[in-house]
Design a protein around this motif. Structure first.
Motif, PDB file in Angstrom:
ATOM      1  N   ALA A 157       0.843  -1.206   0.000  1.00  0.00           N
ATOM      2  CA  ALA A 157       0.000   0.000   0.000  1.00  0.00           C
ATOM      3  C   ALA A 157       0.874   1.250   0.000  1.00  0.00           C
ATOM      4  CB  ALA A 157      -0.923  -0.007   1.220  1.00  0.00           C
ATOM      5  N   ALA A 158       1.973   1.226   0.747  1.00  0.00           N
ATOM      6  CA  ALA A 158       2.884   2.372   0.764  1.00  0.00           C
ATOM      7  C   ALA A 158       3.495   2.595  -0.614  1.00  0.00           C
ATOM      8  CB  ALA A 158       3.981   2.144   1.802  1.00  0.00           C
ATOM      9  N   THR A 159       3.825   1.498  -1.290  1.00  0.00           N
ATOM     10  CA  THR A 159       4.399   1.614  -2.631  1.00  0.00           C
ATOM     11  C   THR A 159       3.372   2.169  -3.611  1.00  0.00           C
ATOM     12  OG1 THR A 159       5.874  -0.258  -2.182  1.00  0.00           O
ATOM     13  CG2 THR A 159       5.530   0.334  -4.490  1.00  0.00           C
ATOM     14  N   ARG A 160       2.143   1.726  -3.503  1.00  0.00           N
ATOM     15  CA  ARG A 160       1.103   2.244  -4.391  1.00  0.00           C
ATOM     16  C   ARG A 160       0.863   3.733  -4.150  1.00  0.00           C
ATOM     17  NH1 ARG A 160      -3.443  -2.663  -4.309  1.00  0.00           N
ATOM     18  NH2 ARG A 160      -2.298  -4.057  -5.722  1.00  0.00           N
ATOM     19  N   TRP A 163       3.736   5.519  -5.678  1.00  0.00           N
ATOM     20  CA  TRP A 163       3.622   5.503  -7.143  1.00  0.00           C
ATOM     21  C   TRP A 163       2.595   6.534  -7.609  1.00  0.00           C
ATOM     22  CZ3 TRP A 163       6.000   3.787 -11.358  1.00  0.00           C
ATOM     23  CH2 TRP A 163       5.294   3.769 -12.560  1.00  0.00           C
ATOM     24  N   SER A 164       1.494   6.633  -6.876  1.00  0.00           N
ATOM     25  CA  SER A 164       0.474   7.624  -7.232  1.00  0.00           C
ATOM     26  C   SER A 164       1.048   9.036  -7.125  1.00  0.00           C
ATOM     27  CB  SER A 164      -0.743   7.473  -6.306  1.00  0.00           C
ATOM     28  OG  SER A 164      -1.714   8.451  -6.589  1.00  0.00           O
ATOM     29  N   GLY A 165       1.806   9.300  -6.049  1.00  0.00           N
ATOM     30  CA  GLY A 165       2.437  10.606  -5.914  1.00  0.00           C
ATOM     31  C   GLY A 165       3.448  10.870  -7.017  1.00  0.00           C
ATOM     32  N   LEU A 166       4.195   9.838  -7.395  1.00  0.00           N
ATOM     33  CA  LEU A 166       5.177   9.980  -8.472  1.00  0.00           C
ATOM     34  C   LEU A 166       4.486  10.270  -9.796  1.00  0.00           C
ATOM     35  CD1 LEU A 166       8.073   9.779  -9.528  1.00  0.00           C
ATOM     36  CD2 LEU A 166       7.777   7.300  -9.677  1.00  0.00           C
ATOM     37  N   ALA A 167       3.395   9.562 -10.052  1.00  0.00           N
ATOM     38  CA  ALA A 167       2.657   9.787 -11.297  1.00  0.00           C
ATOM     39  C   ALA A 167       2.094  11.208 -11.341  1.00  0.00           C
ATOM     40  CB  ALA A 167       1.524   8.763 -11.427  1.00  0.00           C
ATOM     41  N   THR A 168       1.588  11.690 -10.199  1.00  0.00           N
ATOM     42  CA  THR A 168       1.060  13.059 -10.145  1.00  0.00           C
ATOM     43  C   THR A 168       2.167  14.075 -10.399  1.00  0.00           C
ATOM     44  OG1 THR A 168      -0.669  12.386  -8.585  1.00  0.00           O
ATOM     45  CG2 THR A 168      -0.120  14.728  -8.675  1.00  0.00           C
ATOM     46  N   ALA A 169       3.331  13.859  -9.787  1.00  0.00           N
ATOM     47  CA  ALA A 169       4.458  14.775  -9.983  1.00  0.00           C
ATOM     48  C   ALA A 169       4.922  14.768 -11.436  1.00  0.00           C
ATOM     49  CB  ALA A 169       5.604  14.388  -9.050  1.00  0.00           C
ATOM     50  N   ARG A 170       4.943  13.594 -12.046  1.00  0.00           N
ATOM     51  CA  ARG A 170       5.347  13.509 -13.453  1.00  0.00           C
ATOM     52  C   ARG A 170       4.378  14.266 -14.359  1.00  0.00           C
ATOM     53  NH1 ARG A 170       6.881   7.043 -13.582  1.00  0.00           N
ATOM     54  NH2 ARG A 170       9.093   7.252 -13.028  1.00  0.00           N
ATOM     55  N   LYS A 171       3.098  14.124 -14.083  1.00  0.00           N
ATOM     56  CA  LYS A 171       2.103  14.824 -14.892  1.00  0.00           C
ATOM     57  C   LYS A 171       2.245  16.337 -14.737  1.00  0.00           C
ATOM     58  CE  LYS A 171      -1.412  11.163 -14.889  1.00  0.00           C
ATOM     59  NZ  LYS A 171      -2.763  10.769 -14.413  1.00  0.00           N
ATOM     60  N   ALA A 172       2.508  16.784 -13.522  1.00  0.00           N
ATOM     61  CA  ALA A 172       2.649  18.226 -13.286  1.00  0.00           C
ATOM     62  C   ALA A 172       3.844  18.777 -14.047  1.00  0.00           C
ATOM     63  CB  ALA A 172       2.800  18.495 -11.789  1.00  0.00           C
ATOM     64  N   ALA A 350      11.863  14.314  -5.377  1.00  0.00           N
ATOM     65  CA  ALA A 350      11.496  13.824  -4.047  1.00  0.00           C
ATOM     66  C   ALA A 350      10.514  12.654  -4.146  1.00  0.00           C
ATOM     67  CB  ALA A 350      10.881  14.961  -3.216  1.00  0.00           C
ATOM     68  N   ALA A 351       9.541  12.772  -5.071  1.00  0.00           N
ATOM     69  CA  ALA A 351       8.576  11.680  -5.261  1.00  0.00           C
ATOM     70  C   ALA A 351       9.276  10.427  -5.779  1.00  0.00           C
ATOM     71  CB  ALA A 351       7.480  12.118  -6.233  1.00  0.00           C
ATOM     72  N   GLN A 352      10.225  10.606  -6.678  1.00  0.00           N
ATOM     73  CA  GLN A 352      10.974   9.455  -7.198  1.00  0.00           C
ATOM     74  C   GLN A 352      11.766   8.785  -6.080  1.00  0.00           C
ATOM     75  OE1 GLN A 352      11.172   8.276 -10.725  1.00  0.00           O
ATOM     76  NE2 GLN A 352      11.773   6.583  -9.400  1.00  0.00           N
ATOM     77  N   ALA A 353      12.398   9.602  -5.243  1.00  0.00           N
ATOM     78  CA  ALA A 353      13.144   9.045  -4.119  1.00  0.00           C
ATOM     79  C   ALA A 353      12.210   8.314  -3.160  1.00  0.00           C
ATOM     80  CB  ALA A 353      13.898  10.165  -3.388  1.00  0.00           C
ATOM     81  N   GLY A 354      11.017   8.898  -2.930  1.00  0.00           N
ATOM     82  CA  GLY A 354      10.055   8.242  -2.055  1.00  0.00           C
ATOM     83  C   GLY A 354       9.590   6.912  -2.615  1.00  0.00           C
ATOM     84  N   TYR A 355       9.328   6.890  -3.943  1.00  0.00           N
ATOM     85  CA  TYR A 355       8.909   5.632  -4.560  1.00  0.00           C
ATOM     86  C   TYR A 355      10.032   4.602  -4.512  1.00  0.00           C
ATOM     87  CZ  TYR A 355       7.730   2.124  -8.010  1.00  0.00           C
ATOM     88  OH  TYR A 355       7.506   0.918  -8.637  1.00  0.00           O
ATOM     89  N   THR A 393      11.227 -19.577  -5.200  1.00  0.00           N
ATOM     90  CA  THR A 393      10.515 -18.393  -5.685  1.00  0.00           C
ATOM     91  C   THR A 393      11.557 -17.432  -6.237  1.00  0.00           C
ATOM     92  OG1 THR A 393       8.820 -18.669  -3.981  1.00  0.00           O
ATOM     93  CG2 THR A 393       8.939 -16.527  -5.067  1.00  0.00           C
ATOM     94  N   ILE A 394      11.502 -17.180  -7.530  1.00  0.00           N
ATOM     95  CA  ILE A 394      12.488 -16.335  -8.190  1.00  0.00           C
ATOM     96  C   ILE A 394      11.925 -14.924  -8.335  1.00  0.00           C
ATOM     97  CG2 ILE A 394      13.924 -16.020 -10.228  1.00  0.00           C
ATOM     98  CD1 ILE A 394      14.576 -18.504  -8.572  1.00  0.00           C
ATOM     99  N   LEU A 395      12.653 -13.971  -7.785  1.00  0.00           N
ATOM    100  CA  LEU A 395      12.294 -12.558  -7.943  1.00  0.00           C
ATOM    101  C   LEU A 395      13.196 -11.928  -8.988  1.00  0.00           C
ATOM    102  CD1 LEU A 395      11.860 -11.442  -4.211  1.00  0.00           C
ATOM    103  CD2 LEU A 395      10.059 -11.922  -5.868  1.00  0.00           C
ATOM    104  N   THR A 396      12.605 -11.286  -9.970  1.00  0.00           N
ATOM    105  CA  THR A 396      13.375 -10.610 -11.015  1.00  0.00           C
ATOM    106  C   THR A 396      12.890  -9.173 -11.136  1.00  0.00           C
ATOM    107  OG1 THR A 396      11.825 -11.428 -12.690  1.00  0.00           O
ATOM    108  CG2 THR A 396      13.835 -12.711 -12.321  1.00  0.00           C
ATOM    109  N   ALA A 397      13.786  -8.352 -11.674  1.00  0.00           N
ATOM    110  CA  ALA A 397      13.441  -6.929 -11.831  1.00  0.00           C
ATOM    111  C   ALA A 397      12.384  -6.766 -12.914  1.00  0.00           C
ATOM    112  CB  ALA A 397      14.693  -6.122 -12.174  1.00  0.00           C
ATOM    113  N   ALA A 398      11.478  -5.856 -12.687  1.00  0.00           N
ATOM    114  CA  ALA A 398      10.415  -5.549 -13.651  1.00  0.00           C
ATOM    115  C   ALA A 398      10.325  -4.046 -13.790  1.00  0.00           C
ATOM    116  CB  ALA A 398       9.083  -6.124 -13.185  1.00  0.00           C
ATOM    117  N   ASP A 399       9.579  -3.611 -14.790  1.00  0.00           N
ATOM    118  CA  ASP A 399       9.346  -2.177 -14.946  1.00  0.00           C
ATOM    119  C   ASP A 399       8.628  -1.650 -13.703  1.00  0.00           C
ATOM    120  OD1 ASP A 399      10.477  -2.195 -17.459  1.00  0.00           O
ATOM    121  OD2 ASP A 399       8.553  -2.501 -18.495  1.00  0.00           O
ATOM    122  N   PRO A 400       9.066  -0.506 -13.189  1.00  0.00           N
ATOM    123  CA  PRO A 400       8.408   0.038 -11.996  1.00  0.00           C
ATOM    124  C   PRO A 400       6.910   0.247 -12.230  1.00  0.00           C
ATOM    125  CG  PRO A 400      10.436   1.227 -12.473  1.00  0.00           C
ATOM    126  CD  PRO A 400      10.171   0.346 -13.663  1.00  0.00           C
TER     127      PRO A 400
END
Length: 549
Positions: A157-160, A163-172, A350-355, A393-400
Motif C-alpha cells: 500500500a505504501a508503494t502504491r 507511485w500515485s504521488g510519483l505519477a502526479t508529480a510527473r504529470k505536473a 522527491a517523489a521518485q526518491a520516495g517511490y 521463488t524467483i524474484l526478477t526486476a520488472a518495470d516500476p
C-alpha cells in the motif's frame, strides 16, 4: 461456502440436487461416471468459459443453480454492491443454457451478465488441478500470492501511494514543460509585440479622436477662406461698422423723434451684442482652423500606426491595450513558469526518491517472504515423498509500477542438480499435483470464505504418498470448505463427507447420478477403489483401516 448445487438437463445429468458441507468433501466414481460434468456445471453457473454443448440431448434447456453462504465480511458483497445487485447472507446463482446456445444468468433473482458472474466466482471458488491455468500455474498471479503469504499489505500500500504521488508529480512537470515549450516557441514574437505596443501605447478612444482631428485639419484649408470672409463682413468694415453708424445717427435724432426711436435703438443694441458673440465664435473657429501642417502629418502617422497594429494582431484599435496586457501575462507566465518548473522538478525528484525507497522496502520484504515460502513448501514436500525436489521463488526486476519493481515466479527442480523451471513445464502429472497441494497448503491462511476445488490433484500418486496428500487436504479443509474429485482411496478416506458419482443406462439413455454415502456405503466405495469391481472382504477390511486413519 458452497451449500447446494442443483443441476437440470446438463450433458448426462437429468436432475441432480447436491448439498455440500464445511470441511473436506470428496467425490468419487468410476472413470467417465460424470465427475467432470459436475465441475463443468459449477463452472457454467459461475460464468467460466468452457465447453459449449452442455444441454442434455433432447432437452430444450439446461439449468444450474448454486447456493452459497456468505458471512458479513465476504468480498462477494463488494462485487454485488458495485453491480447494483441485492445481497444478504445467501447468494443464489442461476444460469440457463438453451439448446440453441443462448445463456441467461440471475443473481438473487436479478438478471446479470457473465462478467458479473466471473467477478463473483473469483471471490467464491478456487479451482486447482493439473490444467489449472487460472490459479497457481499462472505466473501472472505469483507475485500477488507471495504478497498474501508474506502479509505485505502495508509495504505494498505504501508503494502504491508513492507511485500515485510519483505519477502526479510527473504529470505536473510534463504539463508545465509543455506549456512553457508552447510559450517559448513564440517568446520572440511576444517580446517584440509587447515592446511595439508599449512604445506606441494606444489608448481607448484614441483612434476615433485622431480620425476626427485628421478630418478636421484636412477640411480646414477649404473652409477657412469662407469663414474669414464672413468675419470681415461681420467686423468694422462690415455689419458691425454699419450698425454702429446707424446707432450713432439714430441717437442724434432720438431727442427730436418724440420717443419713436427708443424701440429701434434698443433692438440695435441687442443686435450688436449678438453680433459680438457671433464674431467671437467665428474668431474661435478661425483659431481652431489655424494649424501647423507638421501636426497633421504627426496625427496621420499615429493614426495609421495604431490601425496597422490593430490589423497585425486582429484586434480592434480600442482593444489594443487589453491585447497588450494579455501578451504581458503570457510573458509573465513564461518567466514564472521557469520557477514553477524548477519547483515541480524538485517535487518530482522527491517523489521518485520516495517511490524508490518504498519499492526497495517492498522488494526486501518480498525477498524475505520468498525465502520463508520456499522453506515452508520444502517442508510440505517431504511428507509428499518429494524430499529430493527443490522449490524456489524467483524474484526478477520488472518495470516500476504501483506494485513495485519485481516479478515473482514459482519454479521447481524435481531432482538435485536439475535445472529449475516453471511448475507446469518441469513437473510430471503426479509431481505437479503434489507441488500444487504443497503450495496451496502454505499459501492458505485463515478462512477466506472461498471454496477450494481440487480436480484429481492426486493423479499419479498412491500408497503413502496418496495418504500424505489426503492428510494435507484434510488439514487444508479445517478452516473452510474443500471439494476433491479423486480416484485415490487414501484421499477419499480423509473426507468428512463423501459422494459417489454413478453412471447408468436407462431406456437407451445414459444418466449420471450422485449419492451421499452412509458409513457402510462408504466402506464399499473405498473397497471398490482399492480392489476394482469385485469387492472382497480383504478390500473392505483395508477400507475400514483407511477410514480409521
Amino acid at each position: 461456502m458452497l451449500r447446494a448445487l442443483d443441476i437440470r438437463d446438463m450433458l448426462i445429468i437429468d436432475r441432480l440436487d447436491l448439498s455440500f458441507q464445511p470441511g473436506l468433501n470428496v467425490l468419487t466414481g468410476e472413470t467417465g461416471a460424470g465427475k467432470s460434468i459436475l465441475l463443468d456445471s459449477l463452472g457454467f453457473v459461475l460464468g467460466w468459459r468452457g465447453r459449449a454443448d452442455l444441454v442434455r440431448q433432447g432437452a430444450d434447456q439446461g439449468e444450474v443453480v448454486a447456493l452459497f453462504d456468505l458471512d458479513k465480511g465476504h468480498p462477494a458483497h463488494a462485487v454485488l454492491a458495485e453491480a447494483g445487485l441485492p445481497g444478504g447472507a445467501e447468494l443464489i446463482l442461476r444460469r440457463v443454457n438453451t439448446a440453441d446456445g443462448r445463456k441467461t444468468a440471475w443473481v438473487n433473482d436479478r438478471r446479470c451478465s457473465g462478467e458479473v458472474l466471473r467477478a463473483l466466482s473469483e471471490t467464491l471458488v478456487e479451482l486447482h488441478g493439473q490444467h489449472d491455468d487460472r490459479g497457481l500455474l499462472d505466473p501472472r498471479g505469483h507475485r500477488a500470492l507471495l504478497d498474501a503469504f508474506g502479509g505485505l499489505d502495508a509495504p505494498r500500500a505504501a508503494t502504491r501511494t508513492a507511485w500515485s504521488g510519483l505519477a502526479t508529480a510527473r504529470k505536473a512537470v510534463a504539463a508545465t514543460q509543455a506549456a512553457l515549450d508552447a510559450i517559448r516557441d513564440e517568446e520572440e514574437f511576444l517580446r517584440h509585440a509587447v515592446a511595439e505596443l508599449d512604445a506606441l501605447d494606444p489608448q481607448p478612444g484614441e483612434d476615433a479622436a485622431l480620425d476626427l482631428k485628421r478630418r478636421t485639419m484636412q477640411g480646414a484649408a477649404r473652409i477657412r477662406d469662407d469663414i474669414l470672409r464672413a468675419a470681415q463682413l461681420l467686423g468694422n468694415e462690415g455689419a458691425e461698422g454699419a450698425m454702429g453708424q446707424a446707432v450713432r445717427w439714430l441717437d442724434g435724432a432720438a431727442d427730436r423723434a418724440g420717443g419713436t426711436l427708443d424701440a429701434p435703438l434698443a433692438a440695435l443694441h441687442r443686435a450688436l451684442i449678438e453680433l459680438a458673440e457671433a464674431q467671437s465664435g467665428v474668431d474661435h473657429s478661425l483659431e481652431t482652423l489655424d494649424f501647423d501642417p507638421l501636426e497633421l502629418e504627426a496625427v496621420e502617422e499615429r493614426l495609421f500606426a495604431i490601425r496597422a497594429l490593430a490589423r497585425k494582431h486582429g484586434a480592434a484599435p480600442d482593444d489594443l491595450g487589453d491585447f497588450a496586457g494579455g501578451l504581458r501575462d503570457r510573458l509573465a507566465a513564461l518567466d514564472a513558469g521557469d520557477a514553477d518548473l524548477a519547483r515541480q522538478q524538485a517535487d518530482l525528484r522527491a517523489a521518485q526518491a520516495g517511490y524508490d525507497a518504498a519499492a526497495g522496502r517492498l522488494s526486501a520484504a518480498r525477498a524475505t517472504a520468498a525465502a520463508a515460502l520456499d522453506t515452508a513448501v520444502m517442508a510440505e514436500l517431504s511428507p509428499l515423498k518429494m524430499e529430493r525436489a527443490e522449490f524456489r521463488t524467483i524474484l526478477t526486476a520488472a518495470d516500476p509500477g504501483p506494485d513495485g519493481r519485481d516479478t515473482a515466479t514459482f519454479t521447481v527442480a524435481t531432482n538435485p542438480g536439475a535445472p529449475a523451471g516453471a511448475l507446469n513445464k518441469i513437473a510430471s502429472g503426479g509431481e505437479l499435483s503434489r507441488f500444487l497441494l504443497a503450495l496451496k497448503v502454505c499459501l492458505t491462511g485463515q478462512d477466506s470464505g472461498v471454496t477450494m476445488i481440487f480436480d484429481e490433484i492426486d493423479r499419479g500418486v498412491g500408497g503413502a504418498t496418496a495418504d500424505a496428500v489426503g492428510r494435507r487436504l484434510a488439514d487444508l479443509a479445517q478452516n473452510g470448505q474443500v471439494l476433491v474429485v479423486t480416484h485415490s482411496p487414501q484421499v477419499a478416506a480423509r473426507g468428512a463427507h463423501h459422494w459417489r458419482v454413478h453412471k447408468q443406462v436407462t431406456d437407451g439413455l445414459t444418466v449420471s447420478s450422485v449419492a451421499a454415502l452412509s458409513e457402510p456405503d462408504r466402506i464399499d466405495e473405498i473397497a471398490r477403489m482399492l480392489a476394482g469391481d469385485t469387492i472382497t472382504d480383504e478390500a473392505r477390511a483395508a477400507a475400514r483401516k483407511l477410514l480409521a486413519g
